[in-house]
Design an enzyme around this catalytic site. Structure first.
Site, PDB file in Angstrom:
ATOM      1  CG  ASP A 104     -18.521 -55.515  15.822  1.00  0.00           C
ATOM      2  OD1 ASP A 104     -18.586 -54.507  17.126  1.00  0.00           O
ATOM      3  OD2 ASP A 104     -18.081 -56.584  15.861  1.00  0.00           O
ATOM      4  CG  ASP A 389     -20.990 -70.324  16.454  1.00  0.00           C
ATOM      5  OD1 ASP A 389     -20.740 -70.204  15.605  1.00  0.00           O
ATOM      6  OD2 ASP A 389     -21.732 -68.971  15.088  1.00  0.00           O
TER       7      ASP A 389
END
Length: 625
Positions: A104, A389
């Site tokens: 990223d 998550d």
């Protein structure tokens, strides 16, 4: 009962403070009930990998491994390289492994490091297989200093190759550019140009090793795993959704390249410490009785750089050794974002049904891909939360799936714990803020999970989702008694009073049990003391900031952010960490709160002691209505 039945009648006697402490104690009692749910039904699991091999042989599912990195400055490319090599070297058929690195940061330095790793893997993988080495991160393995049954010549040769690779990568990082000969000879670097930036670039996708290519061999002539680099497209005007966005991009890309039925995701600092972890996870997925019910297998987060007494309580010892086993007893630990094996179709949004047994054999890869395509509109991790998550794991469990917590004797993954107090508090601020956002979202376990997951698991989720609100009661309890004592008013009974006994019992019982639990989990007495100290620091700073930011976000004054933990420490800071000296060497808003609380309690203690010694103050009396 003691405090409720003896509330002072006037403000001059501490009525408001008394009522405030009563409310805080009621909150602590309710929260204690939540925490006890994690200790009522603990489950411990073991695997029999030899039986898996006997039953299935080489007819095993494909594994896609996602490694995520975001910033080459705080997540060094050489560290990323070691993590990638460790998962490439799993004790598993290499033609069934595909490793994807999501960058990223969009850094050509990270891409260069991955190219170097691909070349070194041709030597490292056969070396690991021949001598069955553990761990299979080169840096971790060579740091051991002693090796059994390893031929010195081969060891020296592969170690030299690693050191040369490490030197090339670190040199490139220091210079901030790729060697000219490498950049000109590899077409992949052409995707970086002067108009590209970290937050504004096209998709960069490079198939570095194609496992389907018959020429992709190591020096022994054996197949190599597939290796893929991905820097997803980014534009400043569009949200990229942090790690969740990276994971979803990997899910889409991998479905077109390898389409593994099982997906493992690890953070770039969590290298594989056990080459058999894939087979361990498959023992649960491929169980003939209950395997079809399992969505994911979660390994604990463990760390290699912990000191003996864990000055920052970085091991998460009680959480990993006690609480998550309790969650497993309710058919589902949380998904914590790393060290987790998933069934691909559950990440794609498939609901559980007794008839939906996954087809593991390779001839069914096409069927699996078609199923994934059908579910593409619902696929992936949820957005809008720093702990995407946890939210994703909850929604999967609410679709009827179960999860497994596996904590083997040889840890599956080892990472890097925070080495300074500010990093520790920032990390817990992100976790607690994200958990509170989950509690207040449409996917809250309190209402979305009600009736969909077991009551024990629901209480387990609330244990972590209520971290941030805990700050209010803790801050009040840490300040009100001291402020009232400065006025000569005690909010607690005298030691000579029989009403002191209930308070003494709660304190002694709580800390005795906590110490026993910590020691049983493998800690030390001083480690437990540090854990209690950090517990107070977190509740009065990290959790308080998280609560305030979440409330401001609800009314539009704050936006969700994702802070990447720094994996690079100053040498002086690292030295003090190894000596177990707490680090206060930075200007940090949370330190102001800690200093204020410390000074308040110190002044109160000095004043009270002075009055006692001089005989000027009157003894604080316990109020009887």
């Amino acid at each position: 009962m003691v405090r409720a039945s003896h509330i002072p009648r006037s403000g001059e006697d501490g009525r408001l403070g008394w009522i405030g402490l009563l409310g805080a104690e009621l909150w602590f009692g309710l929260y204690w009930v939540c925490t006890q749910s994690l200790r009522w039904n603990q489950t411990y699991r073991y695997t029999f990998k030899d039986r898996l091999s006997q039953r299935y042989g080489n007819d095993l599912p494909r594994i896609d491994i996602f490694v995520c990195t975001a910033n080459p400055e705080i997540e060094p490319p050489i560290m990323v390289t070691n993590t990638v090599l460790s998962v490439m070297a799993y004790d598993y058929p290499p033609e069934k492994i595909a490793v994807y690195l999501s960058d990223d940061g969009g850094s050509d330095l990270t891409f260069y490091a991955l190219l170097e790793a691909s070349r070194f893997s041709q030597h490292w993988l056969p070396f690991c297989k021949k001598f069955n080495v553990e761990p299979r991160s080169p840096a971790a393995y060579f740091s051991l200093g002693s090796w059994d049954a390893i031929e010195e010549k081969e060891l020296a040769s592969v170690k030299k190759l690693y050191e040369e690779m490490e030197n090339r990568i670190t040199t490139a990082v220091k210079l901030g550019r790729i060697p000219d000969n490498i950049e000109l000879n590899h077409k992949g670097f052409s995707q970086w140009n002067s108009s590209s930036s970290r937050r504004d670039h096209d998709t960069i996708l490079q198939l570095i090793i194609d496992g389907r290519d018959p020429n992709a061999k190591d020096i022994e002539g054996c197949a190599l795993p597939t290796l893929v680099y991905l820097a997803r497209e980014k534009r400043p005007q569009y949200p990229h959704n942090f790690k969740a966005g990276a994971m979803n991009a990997l899910i889409r890309v991998s479905s077109e390249i390898s389409n593994g039925q099982v997906i493992l995701n690890v953070d770039c600092d969590m290298y594989s410490n056990n080459s058999c972890s894939v087979r361990d996870a498959l023992c649960f997925f491929m169980d003939e009785e209950k395997g079809h019910e399992i969505a994911f297998v979660q390994f604990p987060q463990n760390f290699e750089n912990l000191t003996k007494n864990e000055v920052y309580s970085g091991s998460l010892r009680v959480l990993s050794e006690v609480e998550f086993h309790g969650l497993d007893g309710y058919e589902g630990p949380l998904y914590v974002g790393t060290g987790c094996f998933h069934r691909r179709d559950t990440l794609c949004g498939r609901e559980f049904s007794k008839e939906s047994r996954i087809q593991w054999r390779s001839e069914n890869d096409k069927h699996t891909k078609e199923s994934a395509d059908e579910l593409e509109t619902r696929m992936g991790l949820r957005y809008g939360c720093p702990v995407e998550d946890v939210m994703t794991g909850l929604t999967i469990q609410c679709l009827g799936w179960k999860s497994v917590y596996y904590n083997p004797a040889r840890k599956g993954f080892l990472g890097v714990a925070a080495t300074s107090l500010d990093q520790t508090l920032l990390q817990h601020k992100r976790w607690s803020e994200g958990d509170l956002q989950v509690l207040l979202s449409r996917y809250s376990p309190a209402w979305y999970g009600l009736g969909r997951i077991s009551p024990g698991l629901l209480l387990g989720y609330c244990t972590y989702c209520l971290w941030a609100p805990n700050s209010l009661a803790t801050v009040f309890y840490s300040t009100a008694p001291s402020l009232y004592l400065l006025r000569g008013i005690s909010l607690f009974p005298q030691v000579s009073s029989p009403w002191f006994l209930p308070f003494a019992y709660v304190i002694i019982a709580k800390y005795t049990y906590s110490l026993a639990e910590f020691l049983w989990s493998g800690g030390t007495v001083l480690g437990w003391w540090n854990d209690q100290r950090i517990w107070l620091y977190k509740r009065t700073t990290s959790y308080l900031f998280a609560f305030v930011d979440t409330m401001l976000g609800l009314v539009g004054f704050s936006e969700t952010s994702f802070v990447v933990s720094n994996k690079v420490s100053d040498p002086d800071v690292s030295q003090r960490y190894e000596q177990e000296m707490m680090e206060f060497g930075t200007s940090f808003p949370m330190f102001t709160i800690l200093a204020t609380l410390a000074m308040l309690n110190l002044i109160t203690f000095v004043c009270a002691a002075a009055k006692r010694v001089e005989g000027q103050g009157k003894d604080a009396k316990f109020y009887h209505s």
